[in-house]
Motif scaffolding. Sequence first.
Motif, PDB file in Angstrom:
ATOM      1  N   SER A   1       0.831  -1.203   0.000  1.00  0.00           N
ATOM      2  CA  SER A   1       0.000   0.000   0.000  1.00  0.00           C
ATOM      3  C   SER A   1       0.862   1.248   0.000  1.00  0.00           C
ATOM      4  CB  SER A   1      -0.921  -0.017   1.228  1.00  0.00           C
ATOM      5  OG  SER A   1      -1.661   1.174   1.309  1.00  0.00           O
TER       6      SER A   1
ATOM      7  N   LEU B   1       2.411   1.737  -3.483  1.00  0.00           N
ATOM      8  CA  LEU B   1       1.464   2.239  -4.465  1.00  0.00           C
ATOM      9  C   LEU B   1       1.269   3.753  -4.300  1.00  0.00           C
ATOM     10  CD1 LEU B   1      -1.215  -0.599  -4.414  1.00  0.00           C
ATOM     11  CD2 LEU B   1       0.119   0.121  -6.384  1.00  0.00           C
ATOM     12  N   ASN B   2       1.133   4.195  -3.082  1.00  0.00           N
ATOM     13  CA  ASN B   2       0.978   5.630  -2.832  1.00  0.00           C
ATOM     14  C   ASN B   2       2.227   6.408  -3.235  1.00  0.00           C
ATOM     15  OD1 ASN B   2      -1.628   5.375  -1.790  1.00  0.00           O
ATOM     16  ND2 ASN B   2      -0.878   4.965   0.288  1.00  0.00           N
TER      17      ASN B   2
ATOM     18  N   GLN C   1      -4.812   6.257  -9.753  1.00  0.00           N
ATOM     19  CA  GLN C   1      -5.557   5.751  -8.613  1.00  0.00           C
ATOM     20  C   GLN C   1      -5.360   4.247  -8.508  1.00  0.00           C
ATOM     21  OE1 GLN C   1      -9.681   6.588  -9.261  1.00  0.00           O
ATOM     22  NE2 GLN C   1      -9.913   5.065 -10.860  1.00  0.00           N
ATOM     23  N   VAL C   2      -5.474   3.740  -7.307  1.00  0.00           N
ATOM     24  CA  VAL C   2      -5.289   2.315  -7.035  1.00  0.00           C
ATOM     25  C   VAL C   2      -6.612   1.605  -7.182  1.00  0.00           C
ATOM     26  CG1 VAL C   2      -4.578   0.604  -5.316  1.00  0.00           C
ATOM     27  CG2 VAL C   2      -3.392   2.810  -5.468  1.00  0.00           C
TER      28      VAL C   2
ATOM     29  N   ASP D   1      -3.230  -4.847  -6.527  1.00  0.00           N
ATOM     30  CA  ASP D   1      -1.932  -4.179  -6.633  1.00  0.00           C
ATOM     31  C   ASP D   1      -1.811  -3.472  -7.971  1.00  0.00           C
ATOM     32  OD1 ASP D   1      -1.167  -5.130  -4.149  1.00  0.00           O
ATOM     33  OD2 ASP D   1      -0.358  -6.984  -4.968  1.00  0.00           O
TER      34      ASP D   1
ATOM     35  N   LEU E   1      -2.259  -0.249 -10.485  1.00  0.00           N
ATOM     36  CA  LEU E   1      -2.255   1.198 -10.480  1.00  0.00           C
ATOM     37  C   LEU E   1      -2.770   1.688 -11.837  1.00  0.00           C
ATOM     38  CD1 LEU E   1      -1.465   3.824  -8.983  1.00  0.00           C
ATOM     39  CD2 LEU E   1       0.791   3.640 -10.060  1.00  0.00           C
TER      40      LEU E   1
END
Length: 514
Positions: free
Chosen positions: A58, A61-62, A97-98, A103, A105
């Motif tokens: 997480s 990804l951010n 955005q996720v 997982d 993107l």
Amino acid sequence: MELRAYLRACRRRWLWLLVPVLVATAISAGMTLTAKPAYKSSMLLFVSAGTGDPDANSRRLNSYIALLTGPRVAEGVVAKLGPEVTAAQVRKSLSAQVSEGTDLLAIAAVDPSAARSREIVTTAASVLVTVAKGITPPSPDGGPAPSISILQEAETTRQPNGLARNAGFAAVLGLLIGATAVAIREFSGKTVAEEEDLRRLGLGTVGVISLDGRGRDEHPDQALAEAFRRLRSLLPGVTDGRRSSPRGRSLLLAGTSRKEGTTAVTCGLAIAMAETGARVVLVDANLRTPGVGRYLSLDPAPGLAEVLSGAARVPDVLRESLNGRLTVLPAGAQTPDPGGLLASPRLPATVRTLTERFDVVLVDAPPLNGPADAAVLGKVTDSALLVVRANRTRTADVEKSMELLERIGAKLAGAVLNALPRKLPTGQAWAGATQVPASDLLIPLDEPAEESAPVSGIPAPRPPAGVVRGRARVAQAALDDVARGKAQVIEPTSPAPAAADESDPEPEKRPDGE
């Protein structure tokens, strides 16, 4: 302001709400339809943190989202695409955005050009992969290193213009602007708009007259006649003057200020009372700017001024109008000191003489919030009726008038809310109205009309079974303007016609010469 009062204000000023909504919606729709079309190119990237820790995935990804929308990737895109785009344009067009629970993107670029949006998103994905590899440290336990890879190539679609959404937001914004304007107007204006406003001031409403609500099959003359009759019937203790006393009753009609329609109300009420067979005299006590003569088409003649100065007696100056159904005491000649004449000891004697001779004495007075003329008249009459023009008369003026009448000991019979517009339709506007049968008319249509100066309208009188129509001695322009208007009485009140201001020395000119 109470919610109920605010809702009534919004209903009364519905145009204030509608216009901003229409304007905001039109502007929004115009901007949306004239805007260049937009194209969106999207790609999917797969991100692996190299560990089984979901929190690490997480966070990574951010981090990639921050990189993609940051200056480093934007500068890399500009370096590859050339000067046709700037770093600011790239950052503005890119988004990421996720996909929830994965997982993956999803990155996208929006641009007026379909080809350029595809180039931006493809180049940005490539730059992101390169930057991610350069900053990703090796796994400390020798396991697989974190990685990011392209899972799906770019797909380009045309963006909807969002006309409905934009128009909806604009309509809501316009409604808020209109509602705010209504609230500000109500707080700042503080005018009397309806009966409830008068009740809050402690003043009962005897009648309301307006041009709205006439039935589909109802002739406007009939509606006006009924309006005057309701006003007549709801006046307490005026029409039954001689039943309990050998004298008639005197009623003062006065507005808070100029242009309230007092003379129109007085003339209409006098005509309605005369229909019952009562002996009615209409006194024009506005010696500064008399108006009764204009309404009833009377030639200049001696009147109240001569009586108060001692130059004439009451019986000598009384005039018959409308074929003898109404008696008028005109204002008389202009005098340099009207206040001094009204302060004469002859005024109480004159009113007493009239009440001994007539059943009802209606006195058309100057404004209360002006010279002391109305206050002097209020001391010698039995009761007073306040004329208030809707959406124009200030509540402070009403309170001031009520206080003045209380101070001089006048009995306040109530108020007439005059909801007529300042300008009534011309005779031509009603040319196509349904004609009333001749049997229903009090005054024959072929009766000659007297020549007179232009006046504001007041409907002609009639017997109890008739309708307010015809010419008789009422000026033709007057009949065309008001006698053919639409009136509706709002229960439990009664109407009082009010057109131009009787106290204005130079009444407004109208298209038909009024």
